[in-house]
Write a protein that holds these residues in place. Structure first.
Motif, short mmCIF file in Angstrom:
data_model
loop_
_atom_site.label_atom_id
_atom_site.label_comp_id
_atom_site.label_asym_id
_atom_site.label_seq_id
_atom_site.Cartn_x
_atom_site.Cartn_y
_atom_site.Cartn_z
N MET A 280 4.26 -2.67 17.56
CA MET A 280 4.04 -3.90 16.88
C MET A 280 2.90 -4.86 17.68
SD MET A 280 5.33 -3.73 14.15
CE MET A 280 5.94 -5.54 13.27
N ASP A 281 3.23 -4.91 19.04
CA ASP A 281 2.20 -5.49 19.95
C ASP A 281 0.86 -5.00 19.82
OD1 ASP A 281 4.43 -7.58 20.47
OD2 ASP A 281 5.07 -6.32 22.16
N GLN A 282 0.96 -3.59 20.23
CA GLN A 282 -0.32 -2.91 20.84
C GLN A 282 -1.39 -2.51 19.34
OE1 GLN A 282 0.68 0.21 23.34
NE2 GLN A 282 1.59 -1.26 25.06
N LEU A 283 -0.81 -1.88 18.78
CA LEU A 283 -1.50 -1.25 17.36
C LEU A 283 -1.38 -2.21 16.32
CD1 LEU A 283 -2.71 1.17 16.30
CD2 LEU A 283 -0.40 1.80 15.25
N PHE A 284 -0.33 -2.66 15.74
CA PHE A 284 -0.42 -3.42 14.66
C PHE A 284 -0.62 -5.07 14.80
CE2 PHE A 284 2.29 0.09 13.55
CZ PHE A 284 1.31 0.57 12.74
N ASP A 285 -0.44 -5.40 15.85
CA ASP A 285 -0.78 -6.95 16.40
C ASP A 285 0.19 -7.85 15.40
OD1 ASP A 285 -1.67 -9.06 18.05
OD2 ASP A 285 -3.55 -9.02 16.66
N VAL A 286 1.06 -7.51 15.16
CA VAL A 286 2.11 -8.56 14.10
C VAL A 286 3.28 -9.12 14.94
CG1 VAL A 286 3.71 -8.74 12.30
CG2 VAL A 286 1.78 -7.22 12.15
N GLY A 287 3.20 -10.28 15.23
CA GLY A 287 4.15 -11.13 15.71
C GLY A 287 5.08 -11.74 15.23
N PRO A 288 6.40 -12.36 15.76
CA PRO A 288 7.17 -13.24 15.27
C PRO A 288 6.87 -14.09 14.02
CG PRO A 288 7.67 -13.04 17.48
CD PRO A 288 6.31 -12.61 17.29
N GLY A 289 7.53 -13.98 12.82
CA GLY A 289 7.01 -14.93 12.06
C GLY A 289 5.66 -14.53 11.14
N GLU A 290 5.04 -13.69 11.38
CA GLU A 290 4.01 -12.93 10.73
C GLU A 290 4.62 -12.00 9.55
OE1 GLU A 290 0.19 -13.92 13.41
OE2 GLU A 290 1.36 -11.95 13.69
N VAL A 291 3.78 -11.81 8.52
CA VAL A 291 4.34 -10.74 7.38
C VAL A 291 3.63 -9.55 7.61
CG1 VAL A 291 4.55 -10.75 4.88
CG2 VAL A 291 4.50 -13.18 6.01
N MET A 292 4.47 -8.73 7.22
CA MET A 292 4.04 -7.22 7.28
C MET A 292 4.26 -6.59 6.16
SD MET A 292 4.61 -4.19 10.23
CE MET A 292 3.57 -2.66 9.99
N PHE A 293 3.41 -5.82 5.47
CA PHE A 293 3.81 -5.07 4.09
C PHE A 293 3.38 -3.68 4.30
CE2 PHE A 293 1.56 -4.58 -0.53
CZ PHE A 293 2.77 -3.80 -0.85
N CYS A 294 4.66 -3.12 4.48
CA CYS A 294 4.36 -1.31 4.60
C CYS A 294 4.69 -0.92 3.24
CB CYS A 294 5.28 -0.97 5.54
SG CYS A 294 5.29 0.87 5.84
N ALA A 295 3.52 -0.57 2.39
CA ALA A 295 4.00 -0.18 0.94
C ALA A 295 4.18 1.45 0.98
CB ALA A 295 2.58 -0.19 0.20
N SER A 296 5.48 1.71 1.72
CA SER A 296 5.80 3.15 1.61
C SER A 296 7.19 3.06 0.83
CB SER A 296 6.12 3.37 3.18
OG SER A 296 6.55 4.94 3.14
N ASP A 297 8.13 3.87 1.40
CA ASP A 297 9.62 4.12 0.92
C ASP A 297 10.36 4.16 2.17
OD1 ASP A 297 12.02 5.72 -0.11
OD2 ASP A 297 10.96 4.87 -2.01
N VAL A 298 11.85 3.72 2.04
CA VAL A 298 12.55 3.94 2.92
C VAL A 298 13.18 5.49 3.31
CG1 VAL A 298 13.47 1.40 3.06
CG2 VAL A 298 14.58 3.39 1.67
N GLY A 299 12.88 6.41 2.31
CA GLY A 299 12.93 7.78 2.60
C GLY A 299 12.23 8.50 3.56
N TRP A 300 11.12 7.62 4.03
CA TRP A 300 10.02 8.35 5.06
C TRP A 300 10.09 7.62 5.96
CZ3 TRP A 300 9.52 12.10 1.97
CH2 TRP A 300 8.98 12.14 0.77
#
Length: 644
Positions: A280-300
């Motif tokens: 989250m820190d190194q690759l995606f650069d998403v920090g606390p309070g920011e919004v991440m949209f992973c368009a996958s499924d919890v089955g994967w």
């Protein structure tokens, strides 16, 4: 408004420095990252080389994953921040849960599980659609030290039964249905059929009744989810976090095995949290309070890591999306979600963008959506062809970051690390190994190959935190499947090459390298050429049997909407294009236009099945296939060409 913001400018050498610091002292490196996790008993030792099959991470530490995902944020004053956004265009509903609200739901459901006899180390199978309760279920298991195994909702009864028999769950959590754009998929009959087939019988099934498909209940076994939760809330029943070892399993996730018997990939608690925090820190650069949209499924595995666990461990906001990239209602579905919820990064599969490009090649549906907070698109799950990447870059005007990993790895292996400063892009490469991963390219004899030459992509042992320590109840199969082919290395079964700059190119599975008259050729390289044709939306190349040359490549192509050229004309141009770009050595003479390609529900193209159809061999319909009818269509087209 289209977002045109680049990622934060950081010196590119910060990646090199970080990678070098890991290489110099892996134990110190991972212990430092582990400080970002709340431990019950903090680790004093990073790695025990004598434990497990290739060593174990944080062997002396104890922790609780649910505490790190929820409780600590509420404790630290972030309880009113939104943790989870459920956006469901297929039902027309939306919901938001703060960290405090989500903690209340999870602790209550965890108490329900305890009341049903579930304790530390027991397995719970989760067979759910993309609803908030699926995330609550995973976290509730983590809270009480139970081991969850999520099976993709709608999986066939026979496949579900094999997973029930392998995991032996005490309780199954399910829902009455999942919802597709054109149909309701009833889960309860599939679940009932699977339990009837399975040798192991769960003690109870907790069923979430959805209004789109009410289901009858098995009197002795089935419990009503909402009624149990309401009763627990009425009496104030909540479960506390249970202390587990960092090396205790968090979940089992099944991946298809070549023998037909699924492989249960085990993920531990401690290493998983540490590596997710790092990515989250190194690759995606998403920090606390920011919004991440992973368009996958919890089955994967992608849904496990980057819909549920990583965003919440980081204190970010996660979007749980019950819909498709197109058809719910149109190719602008992702743009609406990004604009409406202020998404910083989107993570999805390349096939999703090929679908959007096919339906809306000019990107007209982007108009009117405010993407000003959007910073990057991440693609993984299958090979991202350069043409799709370039199209997305031109349309979105943000970095498009291809990255590569596997269910077994548990987190990205190779990627362009936005949080450390983006490196120069090389289309067709997911860029460089992330800290913790020693990626090498070997020949069939296990010797390193020179830069730029095709070989087997392998990972030097030990694997980093979060990677699978073994398969569920099957150490022998783990060794055989992953560790015996190249001693000292984990065999990814992917083929590719590493260039002189250290960039990794994944060209396909090792069985996607075809042998044409003694020449080893990558089908991925041919797919790059086909995808570059302006009429082609998506494509797949497979090697089919040839009496003279051993194999010959066959290219299946889907054309974009609105193409005015005839299929025959496009096919002729494609044959000429491969001859021009790769040369006569490819012996590429067969391009076949089809309406659609057979895919798994996660978007992977079923190349091996297509090859069997073309070769006229018997084949088993893959359990993960999205639409069985596509195989009949492919067969009919090939018969029309005198194949199959």
């Amino acid at each position: 408004m289209n977002g045109s913001h680049a990622a934060p400018a950081r010196p590119a050498q910060s990646y090199r420095e970080t990678y070098a610091s890991w290489q110099a002292d892996p134990d110190a490196y991972w212990l430092d990252i582990a400080k970002g996790i709340d431990w019950i008993k903090p680790p004093r030792q990073a790695f025990d080389a004598a434990a497990g099959i290739y060593g174990r991470w944080f062997p002396d530490a104890t922790c609780n994953t649910c505490f790190n995902a929820l409780d600590r944020h509420v404790r630290d004053g972030r309880g009113q921040q939104v943790a989870l956004i459920h956006d469901s265009p297929v039902t027309g509903t939306k919901a938001k849960y703060t960290y405090a609200e989500m903690l209340d739901e999870v602790a209550t459901l965890a108490a329900v599980l305890q009341d049903l006899g579930v304790g530390k180390g027991d397995r719970v199978l989760i067979y759910m659609p993309m609803v908030p309760e699926a995330a609550f279920a995973m976290l509730a298991c983590a809270r009480i030290g139970a081991v969850h195994s999520v099976v993709f909702g709608g999986f066939a009864a026979k496949e579900l039964a094999t997973r029930i028999d392998d995991a032996e769950p005490k309780v199954i959590l399910s829902a009455t249905c999942g919802i597709e754009p054109t149909r309701v998929v009833e889960y309860k009959p599939l679940l009932d059929g699977a339990i009837a087939m399975a040798r192991h019988k769960p003690q109870a099934c907790v069923i979430l009744q959805r209004p789109q498909a009410e289901a009858s209940m098995h009197a002795a076994r089935d419990k009503n989810w909402r009624m149990l939760v309401a009763a627990a809330k009425a009496t104030g029943r909540k479960a506390d976090c249970v202390e587990v070892a960092a090396t205790d399993p968090l979940y089992i996730l099944y991946t298809s095995g070549t023998t037909g018997r699924p492989k249960g990939v085990v993920r531990d608690n401690g290493g998983h949290m540490v590596v997710l925090k790092a990515t989250m820190d190194q690759l995606f650069d998403v920090g606390p309070g920011e919004v991440m949209f992973c368009a996958s499924d919890v089955g994967w595995v992608v849904g496990h890591g980057y819909i549920v666990y990583a965003p919440l461990i980081q204190g970010a906001t996660s979007v749980l999306y019950e819909g498709k990239p197109v058809g719910t209602p149109d190719p602008g579905a992702f743009w609406r979600v990004i604009a409406e919820h202020g998404v910083k990064v989107l993570f999805t599969a390349p096939t999703a963008f090929r679908a959007i490009r096919k339906e809306d090649p000019e990107g007209k549906y982007l108009a009117g959506h405010d993407l000003s907070r959007f910073r990057a698109l991440f693609l993984a799950g299958e090979r991202a062809d350069p043409e799709t990447l370039k199209w997305a870059e031109a349309l979105l005007k943000v970095p498009v970051i291809d990255h590569w990993w596997q269910t077994e790895s548990g987190s990205p292996i190779v990627g362009d690390p936005m949080g450390l400063g983006l490196l120069p892009i090389k289309h067709g490469s997911p860029t460089v190994p992330l800290p913790g991963w020693d990626v090498q390219c070997l020949d069939e004899g296990g010797r390193p190959v020179e830069a730029g030459k095709m070989g087997a992509i392998v990972l030097k042992l030990p694997l980093p935190p979060g990677a699978l320590p073994t398969l569920w109840n099957d150490d022998a199969r783990f060794r055989e499947a992953y560790l015996t082919t190249y001693p000292g290395y984990y065999n990814t079964s992917d083929a590719g090459f590493i260039d002189e700059d250290g960039y990794v190119f994944i060209m396909g599975r090792t069985d996607d390298i075809i042998n044409v008259a003694g020449h080893r050729l990558s089908t991925g390289g041919m797919e790059e050429v086909l995808a570059a044709h302006p009429a082609v939306a998506e494509c797949a190349v497979v090697g089919i049997r040839d009496a003279l040359k051993g194999e010959q490549p066959c290219g299946f192509v889907v054309l974009k909407a609105g193409v005015t050229q005839s299929p025959a004309e496009v096919e002729r141009e494609l044959v000429a294009l491969v001859r021009e770009r790769i040369g006569p050595v490819a012996a590429f003479k067969l391009a076949v236009t089809v309406n659609r390609l057979p895919k798994t529900r996660s978007g992977k193209i079923l190349r091996a099945t297509m090859k069997k159809i073309a070769d006229g061999e018997d084949y088993a319909v893959p359990a993960t296939i999205e639409d069985v009818g596509v195989l009949d269509e492919i067969g009919a087209v090939l018969k029309g060409r005198g194949l199959g």
